[in-house]
Write a protein that holds these residues in place. Structure first.
Motif, PDB file in Angstrom:
ATOM      1  N   GLY A  27       0.807  -1.217   0.000  1.00  0.00           N
ATOM      2  CA  GLY A  27       0.000   0.000   0.000  1.00  0.00           C
ATOM      3  C   GLY A  27       0.833   1.256   0.000  1.00  0.00           C
ATOM      4  N   LEU A  28       1.735   1.380   0.938  1.00  0.00           N
ATOM      5  CA  LEU A  28       2.527   2.597   1.053  1.00  0.00           C
ATOM      6  C   LEU A  28       3.424   2.803  -0.157  1.00  0.00           C
ATOM      7  N   LYS A  29       4.129   1.761  -0.558  1.00  0.00           N
ATOM      8  CA  LYS A  29       5.042   1.937  -1.692  1.00  0.00           C
ATOM      9  C   LYS A  29       4.276   2.297  -2.958  1.00  0.00           C
ATOM     10  N   ASP A  30       3.128   1.669  -3.167  1.00  0.00           N
ATOM     11  CA  ASP A  30       2.346   1.956  -4.364  1.00  0.00           C
ATOM     12  C   ASP A  30       1.653   3.312  -4.293  1.00  0.00           C
ATOM     13  N   ASN A  31       1.100   3.658  -3.130  1.00  0.00           N
ATOM     14  CA  ASN A  31       0.462   4.974  -2.970  1.00  0.00           C
ATOM     15  C   ASN A  31       1.463   6.097  -3.169  1.00  0.00           C
ATOM     16  N   ALA A  32       2.648   5.938  -2.597  1.00  0.00           N
ATOM     17  CA  ALA A  32       3.680   6.961  -2.740  1.00  0.00           C
ATOM     18  C   ALA A  32       4.134   7.065  -4.201  1.00  0.00           C
ATOM     19  N   TYR A  33       4.228   5.923  -4.885  1.00  0.00           N
ATOM     20  CA  TYR A  33       4.617   5.959  -6.299  1.00  0.00           C
ATOM     21  C   TYR A  33       3.565   6.691  -7.125  1.00  0.00           C
ATOM     22  N   GLU A  34       2.304   6.398  -6.862  1.00  0.00           N
ATOM     23  CA  GLU A  34       1.224   7.084  -7.581  1.00  0.00           C
ATOM     24  C   GLU A  34       1.240   8.583  -7.286  1.00  0.00           C
ATOM     25  N   ALA A  35       1.561   8.948  -6.049  1.00  0.00           N
ATOM     26  CA  ALA A  35       1.673  10.368  -5.701  1.00  0.00           C
ATOM     27  C   ALA A  35       2.822  11.005  -6.478  1.00  0.00           C
ATOM     28  N   ALA A  36       3.949  10.289  -6.608  1.00  0.00           N
ATOM     29  CA  ALA A  36       5.084  10.801  -7.387  1.00  0.00           C
ATOM     30  C   ALA A  36       4.668  11.061  -8.830  1.00  0.00           C
ATOM     31  N   CYS A  37       3.908  10.131  -9.382  1.00  0.00           N
ATOM     32  CA  CYS A  37       3.425  10.299 -10.763  1.00  0.00           C
ATOM     33  C   CYS A  37       2.494  11.502 -10.870  1.00  0.00           C
ATOM     34  N   ALA A  38       1.574  11.615  -9.915  1.00  0.00           N
ATOM     35  CA  ALA A  38       0.615  12.719  -9.949  1.00  0.00           C
ATOM     36  C   ALA A  38       1.322  14.066  -9.858  1.00  0.00           C
ATOM     37  N   TYR A  39       2.280  14.169  -8.947  1.00  0.00           N
ATOM     38  CA  TYR A  39       3.009  15.428  -8.805  1.00  0.00           C
ATOM     39  C   TYR A  39       3.837  15.741 -10.059  1.00  0.00           C
ATOM     40  N   ALA A  40       4.427  14.721 -10.667  1.00  0.00           N
ATOM     41  CA  ALA A  40       5.192  14.960 -11.897  1.00  0.00           C
ATOM     42  C   ALA A  40       4.276  15.476 -13.001  1.00  0.00           C
ATOM     43  N   LEU A  41       3.100  14.877 -13.104  1.00  0.00           N
ATOM     44  CA  LEU A  41       2.141  15.323 -14.117  1.00  0.00           C
ATOM     45  C   LEU A  41       1.658  16.749 -13.864  1.00  0.00           C
ATOM     46  N   MET A  42       1.644  17.155 -12.585  1.00  0.00           N
ATOM     47  CA  MET A  42       1.241  18.518 -12.235  1.00  0.00           C
ATOM     48  C   MET A  42       2.392  19.506 -12.382  1.00  0.00           C
ATOM     49  N   GLY A  43       3.598  18.978 -12.641  1.00  0.00           N
ATOM     50  CA  GLY A  43       4.754  19.845 -12.807  1.00  0.00           C
ATOM     51  C   GLY A  43       5.483  20.175 -11.523  1.00  0.00           C
TER      52      GLY A  43
END
Length: 109
Positions: A27-43
């Motif tokens: 959960g944590l590793k995947d949630n954090a990875y998805e957050a990394a992706c979301a933030y990258a997409l937001m710039g």
């Protein structure tokens, strides 16, 4: 509004003793990875790198995917990204060389 909500949720979760910090394992590793992706997409490269590190700190080891995920395009190729991924790749390689069962059960090239 969705971006503001995501930012607030992730910031609150990271700083408090909330569900985000209490999740263990995938959960944590995947949630954090998805957050990394979301933030990258937001710039937001800084937050993206921060959450990418959290994901790898908690066992996210899909290094080929990390290096090729188009959601992380904003940070891929930067010296900071390369240093971070290389560092964790090296740690994981060292860890699996000491414990062959990790290779069989967890390592994802």
């Amino acid at each position: 509004e969705a971006i503001d909500l995501l930012n607030k949720m992730l910031d609150a979760d990271k700083q408090s003793n909330s569900l985000f910090n209490n999740i263990r394992g995938a959960g944590l590793k995947d949630n954090a990875y998805e957050a990394a992706c979301a933030y990258a997409l937001m710039g937001n490269k800084g937050k993206s790198m921060e959450y990418l590190k959290v994901s790898m700190d908690n066992g996210y080891n899909k290094f080929h995917h990390i290096r090729n995920d188009i959601d992380l395009k904003a940070i891929q190729g930067t010296p900071e990204f390369e240093a971070l991924v290389s560092e964790y790749e090296g740690k994981w390689t060292s860890r699996i060389s000491n414990n062959q069962s990790d290779v069989e059960n967890n390592y994802d090239l």
